[in-house]
Design an enzyme around this catalytic site. Structure first.
Site, PDB file in Angstrom:
ATOM      1  N   TYR A  54       0.825  -1.214   0.000  1.00 13.09           N
ATOM      2  CA  TYR A  54       0.000   0.000   0.000  1.00 13.09           C
ATOM      3  C   TYR A  54       0.862   1.269   0.000  1.00 13.09           C
ATOM      4  O   TYR A  54       0.380   2.347  -0.313  1.00 13.09           O
ATOM      5  CB  TYR A  54      -0.939   0.035   1.222  1.00 13.09           C
ATOM      6  N   LYS A  86       2.761 -15.457   1.466  1.00  9.79           N
ATOM      7  CA  LYS A  86       2.726 -16.236   0.222  1.00  9.79           C
ATOM      8  C   LYS A  86       4.174 -16.593  -0.125  1.00  9.79           C
ATOM      9  O   LYS A  86       4.682 -16.244  -1.195  1.00  9.79           O
ATOM     10  CB  LYS A  86       2.073 -15.421  -0.904  1.00  9.79           C
ATOM     11  N   ASP A 129      -3.880 -17.847   0.789  1.00  7.30           N
ATOM     12  CA  ASP A 129      -5.079 -18.415   0.158  1.00  7.30           C
ATOM     13  C   ASP A 129      -5.676 -19.508   1.049  1.00  7.30           C
ATOM     14  O   ASP A 129      -6.893 -19.590   1.244  1.00  7.30           O
ATOM     15  CB  ASP A 129      -4.771 -18.936  -1.254  1.00  7.30           C
ATOM     16  N   ASP A 148      -5.790  -6.729   5.389  1.00  9.69           N
ATOM     17  CA  ASP A 148      -6.972  -5.970   4.983  1.00  9.69           C
ATOM     18  C   ASP A 148      -8.087  -6.949   4.591  1.00  9.69           C
ATOM     19  O   ASP A 148      -9.234  -6.858   5.045  1.00  9.69           O
ATOM     20  CB  ASP A 148      -6.579  -5.085   3.788  1.00  9.69           C
ATOM     21  N   ASP A 153     -11.431  -8.409   7.210  1.00  9.71           N
ATOM     22  CA  ASP A 153     -12.840  -8.191   6.845  1.00  9.71           C
ATOM     23  C   ASP A 153     -13.577  -9.521   6.749  1.00  9.71           C
ATOM     24  O   ASP A 153     -14.733  -9.639   7.147  1.00  9.71           O
ATOM     25  CB  ASP A 153     -12.949  -7.442   5.513  1.00  9.71           C
TER      26      ASP A 153
END
Ligand code: NAD
Length: 356
Positions: free
Chosen positions: A140, A190, A222, A246, A250
């Site tokens: 980000y 990852k 994942d 992020d 959620d």
């Protein structure tokens, strides 16, 4: 005496923060809390009064206080402003100014509300996990970034970057939280396809050496998303990068099915924190005494736990919320058939009354 900057913000922010303040006042008078409150402006309401979503006065007050209690920011009326003047800039500016790199997002499902989840009750009932998300680094913020013309066509790019020290500090944050919980950290990356993931994993292994009492495991992002939906109760603390955090936080929040119940914290290295509900300013219900104030009240509990080390009083708040739910009181967003539906202000009064 701890000093807290109170920033109600916009929309339902003012109504829900007012309930949290009632709780703090009762704790101050009857439970020796001695919390001093300083009031300030942020977001759209700050823009309306001062021309900035994050006035200098608010920044100064943030530095003079020991933590921040925030409601929510945003609303339709400010959506057409320049990006730098929008309410959300107030939040991002505070995070950057106070270096709030560690975002704690608990996902707790109160057994009384298990039917609110879209998942089967036995999968989620009693869920209590903590996602620790790195908040001020990663893709980000990484450079270079942009959208340019290249090889005769348009080209978009971002860069994922982490210094070792950035991973170490979020790692320490996660392990220290795990020490106060079930002593298990699952680090999510990852590493199978990204160098930065391999690097993240190695640094986490190093941090783990300082915490022999805490078990460290690793999971690919994942798979973590799948496991959160399949069997979320397997997790205690999950620690991950800004981007994965992020998305996963959620997802975890939605396991509980009740956005009005979930608090959050963003901490810096001195355990200075900004505490706020995870939801937004809900302009669709603002000013109607419909908002659920429990996430904001539980944000005060998190503040006492993580910034002020007042576990006993934090537990009193949690117990009061539990008691009110046990008694069948619900705001409209979490109500089922047969519940006693109450408004924002009455819910605040009920929690105050249940404090013991
Ligand atoms: P939202 O979280 O404000 O609302 C989503 C839905 O949940 C709405 O139907 C709302 O009524 C309901 N809801 C939210 N909180 C509730 C509560 N405490 N009690 C009962 N119902 C509740 O998200 P949105 O509608 O996408 O965004 C509204 C505004 O909030 C936007 O301007 C957005 O940018 C801003 N926002 C701010 C924050 C923040 O301050 N941290 C976070 C997310 C969104």
């Amino acid at each position: 005496m701890s000093k807290v900057l109170v920033l109600p913000g916009d929309g339902i922010g003012k109504e829900i923060v007012a309930q949290a303040l009632k709780v703090i006042e009762r704790l101050n008078t009857d439970f020796n809390l001695s919390m001093e409150l300083v009031h300030g402006l942020v977001g759209g309401s700050a823009y309306d009064e001062t021309g900035s979503p994050l006035p200098q006065e608010t920044l100064d007050a943030a530095h003079q206080c020991d933590s921040i209690l925030l409601g929510a920011v945003g609303g339709y009326e400010w959506e057409s402003l320049d990006r730098d003047l929008r309410p959300e800039k107030g939040l991002l500016g505070l995070r950057a100014e106070m270096d709030l790199f560690s975002n704690l997002r608990p996902a707790i499902l109160y057994p009384q509300l298990a039917s609110a989840s879209t998942l089967k009750e036995e999968v989620v009932s009693g869920l209590d996990l903590m996602i620790v998300r790195e908040l001020v680094g990663g893709i980000y913020f990484g450079q270079p970034r942009g959208i340019i013309e290249k090889d005769g066509q348009m080209y978009g790019f971002n860069t994922a970057t982490y210094y070792q020290s950035e991973i170490e500090r979020i790692g320490h944050s996660a392990f220290q939280i795990a020490q106060k919980r079930d002593k298990r950290v699952c680090s999510v990356d990852k590493a199978n396809v990204l160098e930065i993931g391999e690097f993240w994993r190695g640094v986490m292994e190093g941090v783990a050496k300082d915490y022999p009492d805490v078990e460290l495991t690793h999971m690919y992002a994942d798979n973590a998303a799948m496991q959160l939906v399949r069997a979320p109760k397997q997790f205690d603390v999950m620690v991950t990068s800004n981007l994965f955090g992020d998305i996963l936080s959620d997802c975890a929040a939605m396991l509980t099915g009740s956005i009005g119940m979930l608090p959050s914290a963003s901490l810096n290295k001195n355990n200075y924190g900004m505490y706020e509900p995870i939801h937004g300013s809900a302009p669709d219900i603002a000013g109607q005494d419909l908002a659920n104030p429990l996430a904001t009240i539980l944000s005060v509990s998190m503040m006492l736990r993580y910034s002020f080390n007042q576990l006993g009083i934090a537990e009193k708040i949690d117990a009061a919320v539990n008691k009110v739910l046990d008694q069948g009181y619900r705001t409209k967003d979490i109500a089922s058939k047969g519940d006693k539906v109450v408004g924002t202000s009455e819910m605040g009064d009920l929690v105050v009354g249940a404090l013991q």
